[in-house]
Design an enzyme around this catalytic site. Structure first.
Site, short mmCIF file in Angstrom:
data_model
loop_
_atom_site.label_atom_id
_atom_site.label_comp_id
_atom_site.label_asym_id
_atom_site.label_seq_id
_atom_site.Cartn_x
_atom_site.Cartn_y
_atom_site.Cartn_z
N GLU A 192 0.88 -1.18 0.00
CA GLU A 192 0.00 0.00 0.00
C GLU A 192 0.90 1.21 0.00
O GLU A 192 1.72 1.37 0.91
CB GLU A 192 -0.86 0.01 1.26
N CYS B 36 -1.89 8.61 4.34
CA CYS B 36 -1.82 8.41 2.88
C CYS B 36 -3.13 8.81 2.23
O CYS B 36 -3.18 9.13 1.05
CB CYS B 36 -1.42 6.98 2.54
#
Ligand SMILES: Cc1cc2nc3c(=O)[nH]c(=O)nc-3n(C[C@H](O)[C@H](O)[C@H](O)COP(=O)(O)OP(=O)(O)OC[C@H]3O[C@@H](n4cnc5c(N)ncnc54)[C@H](O)[C@@H]3O)c2cc1C
Length: 1003
Positions: free
Chosen positions: A759, A793
């Site tokens: 990720e 993020c």
């Protein structure tokens, strides 16, 4: 008190009052009027009602004829059951009907605005003063409420307080012309109540109101409230503090207590507080308020209301995992109203009651209770909302003489939230007015004692109660860990205590854990508090090549047995670990506050998410462990099932130091793999707490190995090690791509092709449409861009705004940004803290320099001297070619981008190599639909911020350069940690075939 006699007198009084109402319906229900017809239609057509209320919500933003016409078409033209006036408008708007788009749109706007004005006494101050004079002549007192409860910045909170001051000046001149109501022998209405009365919403007086920052919130509101109250006192007026959402209740009560007992005002009795009886806590709250008043020797006043935020409270409780704070049966609320009124009337020497209701039964019970308790008239009055229940208020003023109208005043735009609350209230199935004027319920039913209705109901529903658990397994259905409710003092206290306790444990040395054994190494690294870099959180041993070999060896040794442990047993360890984390939730949060500089809510949510991963993956694994039988051909059995991959390297980030570490590790473990866990170097002590949790849950040695170390040394060793089968990584795109590349190599001795789950970053955009609700969009964008210093993020780093909305948006956004306070995360007054490290600070500062060259710095905040702070930075004039529009900054830097239309907004939003999260604020159904199709990101959020994904509800993860692998916290995640296998058995022996029910066989 003789209850039967009381009940008889309430019924008699109710019948009298009903008789006095006559045949006239209140204007909202009067079908001779456009509003009445519209309400009638919407009550009969729920879908239309939803569309209508949403349309009313967006209406004030539809500044051009074209916008108006488009929205009419989008909201109404597809439904069949639309009242003629709107249907005509929609048709004409679409295909150029007889009246034409402009005329029809204009008519609809005019009608809806005049409907809103039914509830608003005046737009301007002179109009307001004139109209209240008119109502006073009919015998009504007033309380004025300035519309505009949503304040997103301190500038707007100042303006709100200013409006009250201006209003008071306007009233000052008016009041001399108003004789007191009642017998006119006093300067006070009815000999006891001030002529000027204001109602005020505390939340509008402080844009940063935050239940976690109880003292700060109370203090800031008081700073603005006191001058208003001082002016009121100067004018011999009175004030009521309105009550809003439950989460602000304690702050509101405290405000009342502080103001009432303030040395400057304590001798002035005309201050009241609204209290909501739909709250299950109301009886206790009233008792506490009465006890306080008695102890202080201060007379008080309470406006008793049922509560206007019922739907909101139920939804908020459900979304946050909290107990529902309001009664869920209308009769319970009605019964509470009577009970609480009796409590107050029983203390009439101390507390004056304002009975605020349009319900004939509720009002008559107050009248009769007051008579039974021999309460003097001046100790209670009645209040109704302006624009509602006109026949009722007229009858009531004749009966009691003491009726006050609650009159909102001000502009339509900020009045929309108020209007919608009133429409919801009037049209709700449970509304007394609806039942009376629309449903035509029998008088006896309407006047029935609520406790009798409850008794009847409980007999009907006995046994029907048990909430279905929708059991997925014997563990029960997955439910997210509730958010912390910081409005509760015990939770705030627990947080404060945990921070103090954790601080006592700082500076310890942490060893590795390999194969269940603690391992000391010669190299120690210190982790520090980013807000006070000299404060050492812990000294952490670093793993080198030898320890990595040992850890992989230990994991391999443990693997066989762990793989063959039944899945439900493996899942059981996760459930135990979740409980351990739950038991330590404040302490674990406090570590995050100090080591990662997470604000209280961010820290608590991170631990909560870790618990969610444990609970969710445990249940998912149980489902996946059941073999599936494939195909329908007789004579063979095809079994499809999964096995773990082997030894997994989990390489975790610092920004969700427990949640992501725990999520990746728990998934690997429950699937049957053994884990070598490398926490981030910035948060190794939080990483150690994960090891403690799993150890306390009894995980066998070697299944989870804690091996902190430098990325350069042990990160590389792990990634390239031939005995690693799987790498789960979360972090930057540069590191992620490097891992993917190196993991693809197959050195000597490698037993399998490594699976990489990575990720990575995002360059997330939020689009603000020209019809967006800025009251909603701005706080969400501030939160998405700057909460946890923009170091998520999922954080919003680009906001793309349509040209026509841009200037207004930017003005309010900058004012909101100026309002946030910055400082150490341990003080809940601070919205933003320091970034994680000096390196991060340096890198973000470099980007701010780039931003200044590429665009214009619109705002850069001040920051404290000590600690790794970066200013809140908002940049204007950014376009897709700029680095600031393309590169991940990972800090509190927000680029604003101005686009000509919605198509360009989507094009720009998609114009990066990332595809993680995105958001859109729009009230155009067409644009929302377009975003669903074309705004290509892993997680798209409509009309909410783009951070804060929750396990199961919003499975999280992106594509393009944002990551490889399926979404964390979603149904496919565990599959990546396993290999599927198929076993086929030929079941036919010498022509004899066992036939299963699923097999295709002859009928
Ligand atoms: C002068 C005045 C001032 C007010 N000030 C405030 C204020 O400061 N804060 C505030 O929150 N409200 C305030 N209100 C609004 C008030 O709370 C009620 O929403 C409104 O008066 C309707 O109640 P009712 O008794 O008139 O009508 P009713 O129709 O008898 O009651 C409707 C109320 O019942 C409750 N209810 C509805 N459905 C359910 C259910 N399924 N289960 C349990 N309860 C249910 C809700 O509270 C709803 O508003 C004020 C009202 C007045 C008249």
């Amino acid at each position: 008190m003789d209850r039967d006699k009381l009940e008889d007198s309430i019924l008699a009084r109710g019948k009298e009052l009903f008789a006095a109402l006559g045949d006239e319906a209140p204007s909202v229900f009067n079908k001779d009027w456009w509003t009445g017809r519209l309400m009638d239609w919407s009550m009969r057509h729920e879908d239309f009602k939803l569309q209508l209320f949403r349309f009313i919500d967006v209406l004030p933003c539809l500044t051009s004829d074209q916008m108006l016409a488009e929205h009419i078409r989008e909201y109404f033209s597809e439904g069949q059951n639309v009242p003629a006036v709107l249907k005509l408008g929609a048709k004409s708007a679409g295909i150029g009907g007889r009246l034409g788009m402009k005329v029809v749109g204009g008519t609809i706007r005019k009608n809806l605005e005049s409907m809103a004005r039914q509830f608003i006494i005046g737009n301007s101050i002179p109009e307001t003063v004139k109209n209240i004079g008119r109502f006073r002549r009919k015998g009504f007192a007033f309380t004025l409420d300035v519309l505009g409860e949503a304040t997103v910045s301190e500038q707007e909170a100042d303006a709100y307080a200013e409006n009250y001051m201006r209003l008071l000046e306007g009233l000052q001149s008016g009041q001399d012309d108003w004789p007191a109501l009642g017998d006119g022998n006093s300067a006070l209405n009815w000999g006891c109540a001030a002529k000027i009365d204001l109602s005020i919403k505390p939340s509008a007086l402080y844009s940063q109101l935050n239940p976690a920052d109880f003292e700060g919130s109370v203090g800031h509101i008081l700073d603005r409230l006191k001058p208003v109250y001082r002016k009121i006192v100067e004018l011999n007026g009175s004030m009521c503090i309105d009550i809003e959402m439950r989460r602000h209740k304690e702050i509101t009560f405290e405000l009342y207590r502080r103001l009432r007992s303030d040395a400057e005002f304590k001798d002035y009795p005309h201050l009241s507080l609204a209290m909501q009886v739909y709250l299950k806590s109301c009886d206790r709250d009233i008792d506490q308020m009465l006890d306080w008043a008695r102890e202080q020797g201060l007379p008080i006043s309470i406006r008793l209301v049922k509560g206007a935020y019922w739907d909101y409270e139920v939804v908020a409780a459900r979304q946050n995992g909290w107990p529902i704070p309001v009664y869920t049966h209308k009769a319970e609320t009605d019964a509470a109203f009577e009970r609480c009124a009796e409590r107050i009337l029983g203390n009439h020497d101390l507390c004056r009651l304002a009975c605020a209701s349009h319900n004939v039964r509720s009002v008559c019970s107050v009248l009769e209770l007051a008579r039974a308790l021999e309460v003097p008239d001046e100790r209670y009055e009645f209040q109704v909302l302006y624009g509602m229940a006109e026949p009722f208020r007229n009858a009531l003023v004749k009966t009691t003489g003491r009726v006050r109208l609650y009159c909102p005043q001000g502009e339509l735009l900020p009045g929309i939230a108020y209007l919608i609350r009133r429409l919801l209230e009037n049209t709700s199935n449970e509304s007394f007015l609806r039942q009376t004027y629309v449903e035509g319920r029998e008088l006896e039913e309407l006047l029935k004692a609520p406790h009798l209705l409850l008794e009847e109901r409980s007999a009907e529903v006995a046994g029907e109660h048990s909430e279905s658990s929708g059991s997925q397994s014997d563990m029960g259905r997955f439910a997210n860990q509730p958010f912390a409710d910081f409005s509760l003092a015990e939770i705030r206290d627990a947080f404060n205590t945990a921070i103090v306790d954790v601080r006592k444990k700082l500076g310890k040395t942490y060893l590795l854990s390999i194969g269940g054994e603690e391992v000391e190494t010669g190299t120690l690294v210190e982790s520090a508090n980013p807000a006070r870099p000299r404060e050492v959180i812990g000294r952490v041993c670093q793993a080198g090549a030898e320890q990595i070999e040992d850890a992989i060896g230990a994991a391999e040794d443990a693997f066989g047995k762990w793989r063959d442990t039944p899945a439900c047993e493996r899942a059981g360890y996760l459930i135990k670990a979740a409980q351990v984390a739950r038991d330590r939730i404040y302490e674990l949060s406090a570590w995050q506050v100090l080591e990662a500089s997470k604000q209280w809510n961010q820290a608590y949510n991170d631990v909560g998410e870790a618990i969610d991963f444990l609970e969710y993956y445990a249940r998912e694994m149980i489902q996946l462990s059941k073999p599936r039988y494939m195909g329908h051909a007789p004579g063979e059995v095809n079994e499809y099932f999964y096995q773990p991959k082997g030894v997994a390297a989990v390489i975790a980030p610092w920004n969700f130091p427990l949640a992501i570490s725990c999520g990746m590790s728990a998934a690997a473990i429950v699937a049957g793999n053994c884990v070598i866990y490398k926490p981030s170097n910035q948060t190794p002590v939080i990483g150690y707490t994960l090891m403690e949790i799993l150890r306390e849950a009894g995980l066998p040695p070697g299944v989870f190995n804690y091996t902190p170390g430098s990325g350069a040394v042990m990160g590389d060793l792990l990634i390239e090690h031939p005995h690693i089968s799987l790498i789960a990584f979360t972090g930057s795109v540069q590191v992620g791509l490097g891992i993917i590349e190196r993991a693809a190599r197959t050195p000597e001795g490698q037993r399998s092709v490594k699976k990489v789950i990575a990720e990575m970053g995002g360059k997330n955009a939020v689009i603000v449409d020209d019809d967006a609700d800025l009251d909603q969009a701005i706080p969400h964008i501030i939160d998405s861009a700057f909460a946890y210093q923009g170091q998520k993020c999922s954080a919003c780093s680009r906001v793309i705004v349509l040209d026509s909305a841009y200037d207004r948006f930017i003005e309010r956004l900058l004012a909101a940004a100026r309002s946030v306070s910055i400082g150490p995360a341990e003080d809940p007054a601070n919205f933003m803290g320091p970034v994680i490290s000096e390196d991060a600070r340096r890198s973000i500062t470099e980007y701010i320099d780039i931003a200044a060259k590429e665009g214009t710095i619109l705002y850069s905040s001040d920051v404290p001297d000590e600690g790794y702070y970066v200013p809140v930075t908002i940049v204007g004039g950014i376009t897709p070619e700029h680095r600031l529009a393309q590169e991940e900054v990972f800090g509190p830097v927000l680029a604003t981008m101005r686009v000509k239309d919605f198509d360009q907004a989507i094009e720009w939003a998609n114009s990066t190599r990332f595809a993680l999260t995105g958001g859109v604020f729009s009230r155009s159904p067409k644009h929302i639909e377009q975003c669903r199709r074309e705004f290509r990101v892993g997680n798209l959020y409509v009309n909410r911020g783009c951070t804060g994904a929750m396990v199961e509800r919003q499975p999280f993860g992106g594509f393009k350069m944002s990551g490889v692998g399926s979404k964390a916290g979603g149904p496919d995640y565990l599959l990546q940690f396993m290999d599927p296998r198929t076993v086929t058995e030929n079941t036919m022996r010498r022509g004899f075939v066992p036939i299963r029910s699923e097999d295709e066989w002859i009928e």
